[in-house]
Motif scaffolding. Sequence first.
Motif, PDB file in Angstrom:
ATOM      1  N   SER A   6      29.104  19.455   8.199  1.00  0.00           N
ATOM      2  CA  SER A   6      30.512  19.667   7.856  1.00  0.00           C
ATOM      3  C   SER A   6      31.060  20.930   8.534  1.00  0.00           C
ATOM      4  O   SER A   6      32.216  20.981   8.917  1.00  0.00           O
ATOM      5  N   VAL A   7      30.213  21.941   8.696  1.00  0.00           N
ATOM      6  CA  VAL A   7      30.627  23.178   9.374  1.00  0.00           C
ATOM      7  C   VAL A   7      30.816  22.891  10.858  1.00  0.00           C
ATOM      8  O   VAL A   7      31.815  23.282  11.460  1.00  0.00           O
ATOM      9  N   CYS A   8      29.880  22.191  11.442  1.00  0.00           N
ATOM     10  CA  CYS A   8      29.952  21.855  12.866  1.00  0.00           C
ATOM     11  C   CYS A   8      31.213  21.050  13.177  1.00  0.00           C
ATOM     12  O   CYS A   8      31.906  21.333  14.156  1.00  0.00           O
ATOM     13  N   ARG A   9      31.536  20.079  12.337  1.00  0.00           N
ATOM     14  CA  ARG A   9      32.697  19.212  12.589  1.00  0.00           C
ATOM     15  C   ARG A   9      34.010  19.966  12.603  1.00  0.00           C
ATOM     16  O   ARG A   9      34.932  19.592  13.328  1.00  0.00           O
ATOM     17  N   ARG A  10      34.140  21.024  11.793  1.00  0.00           N
ATOM     18  CA  ARG A  10      35.429  21.697  11.718  1.00  0.00           C
ATOM     19  C   ARG A  10      35.567  22.873  12.684  1.00  0.00           C
ATOM     20  O   ARG A  10      36.633  23.464  12.783  1.00  0.00           O
ATOM     21  N   LYS A  11      34.496  23.223  13.391  1.00  0.00           N
ATOM     22  CA  LYS A  11      34.558  24.323  14.349  1.00  0.00           C
ATOM     23  C   LYS A  11      34.867  23.806  15.750  1.00  0.00           C
ATOM     24  O   LYS A  11      34.549  22.668  16.093  1.00  0.00           O
ATOM     25  N   VAL A  12      35.466  24.691  16.540  1.00  0.00           N
ATOM     26  CA  VAL A  12      35.729  24.366  17.942  1.00  0.00           C
ATOM     27  C   VAL A  12      34.397  24.341  18.680  1.00  0.00           C
ATOM     28  O   VAL A  12      33.528  25.176  18.441  1.00  0.00           O
ATOM     29  N   ARG A  13      34.247  23.362  19.571  1.00  0.00           N
ATOM     30  CA  ARG A  13      33.013  23.242  20.355  1.00  0.00           C
ATOM     31  C   ARG A  13      33.283  23.712  21.780  1.00  0.00           C
ATOM     32  O   ARG A  13      34.252  23.294  22.407  1.00  0.00           O
ATOM     33  N   TYR A  14      32.400  24.567  22.276  1.00  0.00           N
ATOM     34  CA  TYR A  14      32.505  25.081  23.635  1.00  0.00           C
ATOM     35  C   TYR A  14      31.317  24.576  24.442  1.00  0.00           C
ATOM     36  O   TYR A  14      30.201  24.512  23.942  1.00  0.00           O
ATOM     37  N   ASP A  37      22.663  23.492  16.549  1.00  0.00           N
ATOM     38  CA  ASP A  37      21.551  22.549  16.580  1.00  0.00           C
ATOM     39  C   ASP A  37      21.977  21.137  16.169  1.00  0.00           C
ATOM     40  O   ASP A  37      21.162  20.229  16.126  1.00  0.00           O
ATOM     41  N   ARG A  38      23.254  20.947  15.873  1.00  0.00           N
ATOM     42  CA  ARG A  38      23.783  19.617  15.533  1.00  0.00           C
ATOM     43  C   ARG A  38      24.401  18.934  16.750  1.00  0.00           C
ATOM     44  O   ARG A  38      24.074  17.812  17.068  1.00  0.00           O
ATOM     45  N   CYS A  39      25.337  19.645  17.403  1.00  0.00           N
ATOM     46  CA  CYS A  39      26.081  19.038  18.514  1.00  0.00           C
ATOM     47  C   CYS A  39      25.604  19.538  19.880  1.00  0.00           C
ATOM     48  O   CYS A  39      26.058  19.041  20.903  1.00  0.00           O
ATOM     49  N   PHE A  40      24.711  20.524  19.890  1.00  0.00           N
ATOM     50  CA  PHE A  40      24.161  21.093  21.113  1.00  0.00           C
ATOM     51  C   PHE A  40      25.227  21.732  22.005  1.00  0.00           C
ATOM     52  O   PHE A  40      25.083  21.805  23.214  1.00  0.00           O
ATOM     53  N   ARG A  41      26.293  22.194  21.380  1.00  0.00           N
ATOM     54  CA  ARG A  41      27.347  22.960  22.048  1.00  0.00           C
ATOM     55  C   ARG A  41      27.326  24.360  21.460  1.00  0.00           C
ATOM     56  O   ARG A  41      26.422  24.718  20.729  1.00  0.00           O
ATOM     57  N   PHE A  42      28.346  25.160  21.756  1.00  0.00           N
ATOM     58  CA  PHE A  42      28.427  26.515  21.237  1.00  0.00           C
ATOM     59  C   PHE A  42      29.608  26.658  20.298  1.00  0.00           C
ATOM     60  O   PHE A  42      30.657  26.052  20.516  1.00  0.00           O
TER      61      PHE A  42
END
Length: 71
Positions: A6-14, A37-42
Motif C-alpha cells: 500500500s505504501v509502494c502504490r501511493r509513492k512516486v516511482r523513479y 523491494d516491491r516494484c524494484f524502482r526508487f
Amino acid sequence: MRTRESVCRRKVRYASRGEAMEAATASGLILYAYACDRCFRFHLTSRTKGRRRQPASAEPGRVQPSPSLSA
C-alpha cells in the motif's frame, strides 16, 4: 524491513536513484532515496529510523536543502 504494498502504490516511482535524488533536491526537503523491494524502482522517504548516522557528506542517498539567502 520490506516495503508494504500500500505504501509502494501511493509513492512516486523513479527509474533510477539519480532521478529520485533530483526530485528530492527540487523539493527543498531532506529526503532519502531507496530501492523498493516491491516494484524494484526508487522512492523517496524522510524517515531515518534504523539508519546508521553518518556525516551528511558521507550519506549517498541524502539531500540537504540549499541554504536560504535571506537573512
